[in-house]
Design an enzyme around this catalytic site. Structure first.
Site, PDB file in Angstrom:
ATOM      1  N   ASP A   8       2.430   5.161  -9.113  1.00 25.86           N
ATOM      2  CA  ASP A   8       2.102   3.757  -9.349  1.00 25.86           C
ATOM      3  C   ASP A   8       2.606   3.384 -10.739  1.00 25.86           C
ATOM      4  OD1 ASP A   8       0.864   3.915  -6.932  1.00 25.86           O
ATOM      5  OD2 ASP A   8      -1.143   3.389  -7.629  1.00 25.86           O
ATOM      6  N   ASP A 129      -3.668  -3.990   2.984  1.00 25.97           N
ATOM      7  CA  ASP A 129      -4.705  -3.607   2.028  1.00 25.97           C
ATOM      8  C   ASP A 129      -5.962  -4.392   2.368  1.00 25.97           C
ATOM      9  OD1 ASP A 129      -2.596  -2.244   0.772  1.00 25.97           O
ATOM     10  OD2 ASP A 129      -2.109  -3.999  -0.439  1.00 25.97           O
TER      11      ASP A 129
END
Length: 236
Positions: A8, A129
């Site tokens: 990330d 998500d």
């Protein structure tokens, strides 16, 4: 089941967020390319990359770090975060990205997902998500009334390569993935489903694999913290 080590990216660094909060970022490294090489050297078959700044900005921000990772490795990589138009999708695939993950646009512009999947067969994934089953967009900052399973079913005939399902409340919390919800989604659609969010132990990986229907698992913090030994996990 494929294990995808996660990198990330925030401000050019390797970080992990806690439940998607940008101000709850832990920096695990300042050289993403070196981290990617380490994952490859350990035997990883894929990399999962996220441009966190890009997810909020709506356009790529950590492009230089992603390009450095692609230059430093030979295994396929998938990238999500701020990719919201055909030009950006095409540019990343041209640079050697194996799979582009479309999240926010899957909700706001599903026609773009279909167009991209048709133009780049096998190279488009949908990132779903969710909090309590409802989809969140724009770096998880905006919640919708869209049901995660309903969204996934929209793309059954679109040629999408995979769905990455993230339970936001589990992400970075080291509390285990939402195996039941991920399995339910995988059984509801024919598209391969990859689990993300909270994958933090070998037991978690075993539980996901035991479902028989989950195609992959993404793990980040647990690999950096040493809670999961990448070599052992890949062997399993």
């Amino acid at each position: 089941m494929i294990l995808y080590p996660a990198i990330d990216l925030k401000d050019g660094n390797c970080v992990r967020l806690l439940r998607g909060e940008m101000d709850a970022a832990t920096v695990f490294g300042t050289d993403p390319a070196a981290q990617a090489r380490a994952f490859q050297d350990a035997g990883a078959e894929w990399l999962h990359l996220v441009d966190l700044n890009g997810a909020f900005a709506g356009h790529p921000v950590n492009g230089a770090a992603v390009e450095a990772i692609l230059a430093a490795t030979s295994i396929p990589a998938q990238l999500g975060g701020g990719i919201r138009d055909m030009a950006t999708i095409g540019a990343w695939i041209e640079r050697g990205l194996s799979r582009v993950i479309l999240g926010t646009v899957a909700v706001e512009n599903p026609a773009l997902v279909r167009e991209a999947a048709g133009a780049f067969p096998g190279k488009i994934a949908v990132g779903i998500d969710a909090r309590k089953g409802k989809v969140a967009t724009r770096g998880w900052a905006e919640e919708t009334d869209v049901d995660a399973t309903d969204l996934a079913r929209q793309f059954e005939d679109a040629g999408v390569a995979a769905i990455i399902y993230t339970d936001i409340d589990r992400d970075g919390a080291m509390g285990g993935p939402n195996t039941a919800a991920t399995e339910a989604l995988a059984r509801a659609v024919s598209i391969p489903v990859i689990a993300s969010g909270g994958v933090s132990s070998m037991e978690d990986l075993a539980a996901l694999k035991a479902t028989g229907v989950i195609a992959g698992a993404i793990s980040g913090r647990a690999l950096y913290d040493g809670a999961i030994d990448l070599g052992a996990a890949l062997a399993f």
